[in-house]
Design a protein around this motif. Structure first.
Motif, PDB file in Angstrom:
ATOM      1  N   ALA A 160       0.838  -1.201   0.000  1.00 32.27           N
ATOM      2  CA  ALA A 160       0.000   0.000   0.000  1.00 32.27           C
ATOM      3  C   ALA A 160       0.867   1.243   0.000  1.00 32.27           C
ATOM      4  O   ALA A 160       1.978   1.254   0.532  1.00 32.27           O
ATOM      5  N   LYS A 161       0.354   2.287  -0.607  1.00 35.18           N
ATOM      6  CA  LYS A 161       1.075   3.556  -0.607  1.00 35.18           C
ATOM      7  C   LYS A 161       1.068   4.155   0.794  1.00 35.18           C
ATOM      8  O   LYS A 161       0.054   4.131   1.479  1.00 35.18           O
ATOM      9  N   LYS A 162       2.202   4.688   1.185  1.00 34.85           N
ATOM     10  CA  LYS A 162       2.296   5.297   2.506  1.00 34.85           C
ATOM     11  C   LYS A 162       1.589   6.644   2.527  1.00 34.85           C
ATOM     12  O   LYS A 162       1.774   7.472   1.654  1.00 34.85           O
ATOM     13  N   GLY A 163       0.793   6.829   3.545  1.00 36.64           N
ATOM     14  CA  GLY A 163       0.076   8.095   3.674  1.00 36.64           C
ATOM     15  C   GLY A 163       0.436   8.775   4.981  1.00 36.64           C
ATOM     16  O   GLY A 163       1.298   8.306   5.730  1.00 36.64           O
ATOM     17  N   LYS A 164      -0.221   9.851   5.255  1.00 38.84           N
ATOM     18  CA  LYS A 164       0.025  10.586   6.496  1.00 38.84           C
ATOM     19  C   LYS A 164      -0.465   9.781   7.682  1.00 38.84           C
ATOM     20  O   LYS A 164      -1.543   9.182   7.648  1.00 38.84           O
ATOM     21  N   LYS A 165       0.331   9.698   8.727  1.00 37.52           N
ATOM     22  CA  LYS A 165      -0.035   8.934   9.914  1.00 37.52           C
ATOM     23  C   LYS A 165      -1.291   9.529  10.544  1.00 37.52           C
ATOM     24  O   LYS A 165      -1.394  10.730  10.748  1.00 37.52           O
ATOM     25  N   GLN A 166      -2.245   8.656  10.812  1.00 34.27           N
ATOM     26  CA  GLN A 166      -3.527   9.097  11.361  1.00 34.27           C
ATOM     27  C   GLN A 166      -3.373   9.638  12.779  1.00 34.27           C
ATOM     28  O   GLN A 166      -2.657   9.086  13.601  1.00 34.27           O
ATOM     29  N   THR A 167      -4.060  10.753  13.035  1.00 38.28           N
ATOM     30  CA  THR A 167      -4.047  11.329  14.375  1.00 38.28           C
ATOM     31  C   THR A 167      -4.970  10.514  15.269  1.00 38.28           C
ATOM     32  O   THR A 167      -6.113  10.245  14.910  1.00 38.28           O
ATOM     33  N   LEU A 168      -4.468  10.102  16.408  1.00 37.33           N
ATOM     34  CA  LEU A 168      -5.265   9.306  17.329  1.00 37.33           C
ATOM     35  C   LEU A 168      -6.226  10.185  18.123  1.00 37.33           C
ATOM     36  O   LEU A 168      -5.921  11.340  18.439  1.00 37.33           O
ATOM     37  N   LYS A 169      -7.369   9.623  18.448  1.00 42.28           N
ATOM     38  CA  LYS A 169      -8.424  10.346  19.161  1.00 42.28           C
ATOM     39  C   LYS A 169      -7.945  10.899  20.497  1.00 42.28           C
ATOM     40  O   LYS A 169      -8.373  11.975  20.936  1.00 42.28           O
ATOM     41  N   LEU A 170      -7.040  10.164  21.154  1.00 42.87           N
ATOM     42  CA  LEU A 170      -6.620  10.547  22.501  1.00 42.87           C
ATOM     43  C   LEU A 170      -5.403  11.477  22.544  1.00 42.87           C
ATOM     44  O   LEU A 170      -4.993  11.887  23.631  1.00 42.87           O
ATOM     45  N   GLU A 171      -4.824  11.802  21.408  1.00 38.02           N
ATOM     46  CA  GLU A 171      -3.639  12.662  21.406  1.00 38.02           C
ATOM     47  C   GLU A 171      -3.856  13.998  22.117  1.00 38.02           C
ATOM     48  O   GLU A 171      -2.981  14.452  22.857  1.00 38.02           O
ATOM     49  N   PRO A 172      -5.012  14.666  21.934  1.00 30.82           N
ATOM     50  CA  PRO A 172      -5.222  15.938  22.645  1.00 30.82           C
ATOM     51  C   PRO A 172      -5.274  15.779  24.168  1.00 30.82           C
ATOM     52  O   PRO A 172      -5.146  16.758  24.903  1.00 30.82           O
ATOM     53  N   LYS A 173      -5.458  14.543  24.630  1.00 28.87           N
ATOM     54  CA  LYS A 173      -5.572  14.308  26.072  1.00 28.87           C
ATOM     55  C   LYS A 173      -4.310  13.674  26.651  1.00 28.87           C
ATOM     56  O   LYS A 173      -4.333  13.113  27.752  1.00 28.87           O
ATOM     57  N   LYS A 174      -3.186  13.754  25.918  1.00 25.75           N
ATOM     58  CA  LYS A 174      -1.988  13.045  26.358  1.00 25.75           C
ATOM     59  C   LYS A 174      -1.489  13.491  27.732  1.00 25.75           C
ATOM     60  O   LYS A 174      -1.069  12.673  28.548  1.00 25.75           O
ATOM     61  N   GLU A 175      -1.550  14.788  28.013  1.00 21.92           N
ATOM     62  CA  GLU A 175      -1.068  15.271  29.305  1.00 21.92           C
ATOM     63  C   GLU A 175      -1.929  14.732  30.448  1.00 21.92           C
ATOM     64  O   GLU A 175      -1.412  14.359  31.509  1.00 21.92           O
ATOM     65  N   ILE A 176      -3.238  14.684  30.225  1.00 17.93           N
ATOM     66  CA  ILE A 176      -4.158  14.166  31.243  1.00 17.93           C
ATOM     67  C   ILE A 176      -3.879  12.683  31.474  1.00 17.93           C
ATOM     68  O   ILE A 176      -3.835  12.202  32.613  1.00 17.93           O
TER      69      ILE A 176
END
Length: 224
Positions: A160-176
């Motif tokens: 498969a062609k490499k695409g942009k790595k998907q942003t995970l749902k929990l990334e905005p909550k990493k500090e928490i």
């Protein structure tokens, strides 16, 4: 504590059959059963199903009864994985059909050995078939410039062609999340705390995927 694990879609007749099977065995043994119902598809990983939460919350010498192997795990490898987790915690796990029991007996050790061998053989055959199929496709591309996939479409290159790595749902909550982990909270507790009306229910699988990409190393905040 004694648990009965049943899985199926909402309104599934088989769920009631599973309940009856477990209840009959419990009555014969004089056991009081707490039923745990799961509606998550078997296509989801073990970590995304209620059996994962049950194994994590159960204590030593607790008993988990499961009516059907097909409602418990997706394959031999996953059955072994769950069985070993139960053994590590001292939980007695029993599947009624076919009859499989995970405890500290010699019989359990024999079952694990046989199932482990079966799992190795499954992986070997899958790997062999994949290798042969890949080689065949390479030869077709070299000869014709393409091969046809299962839908009959022409494919001109493997992979498969490499695409942009998907942003995970929990990334905005990493500090928490890191803060909760530094305080020693369990994954189950963190999922419950993160779940809300806006984001919906946060699954154990979503948290595991986040930590796989962004491992926690003991710091409250690794990056902004």
């Amino acid at each position: 504590m004694n648990y009965g694990y049943i899985r199926g879609s909402t309104g599934d007749v088989d769920k009631e059959n599973q309940r009856k099977t477990i209840s009959a065995i419990a009555k014969k043994r004089g056991l009081k059963i707490n039923f745990i119902e799961d509606t998550v598809s078997s296509g989801k990983s073990f970590e995304q199903r209620q059996i994962s939460t049950l194994i994590e919350q159960a204590r030593k010498d607790d008993l988990i009864l499961v009516a059907e192997l097909s409602r418990f795990a997706r394959d031999t490898e996953e059955t072994l994985k769950i069985g070993r987790l139960a053994l590590e915690k001292g939980i007695n796990l029993e599947i009624l059909n076919p009859s499989i029991r995970f405890d500290n007996s010699i019989a359990t050790k024999a079952i694990i050995t046989v199932m482990g061998l079966s799992s190795e053989m499954e992986r070997y055959f899958i790997k062999s078939r994949t290798k042969i199929s890949l080689q065949h496709r390479k030869e077709l591309i070299k000869k014709n410039g393409f091969f046809r996939n299962k839908d009959g479409e022409k494919v001109y290159q493997l992979g498969a062609k490499k695409g942009k790595k998907q942003t995970l749902k929990l990334e905005p909550k990493k500090e928490i999340i890191y803060d909760y982990l530094s305080k020693g909270l369990s994954k189950v507790s963190i999922c419950k705390l993160l779940s809300n009306e806006k984001d919906g229910k946060i699954s154990r699988g979503a948290l595991d995927r986040f930590l796989k990409r962004f491992p926690f190393d003991g710091q409250k905040i690794l990056f902004k």
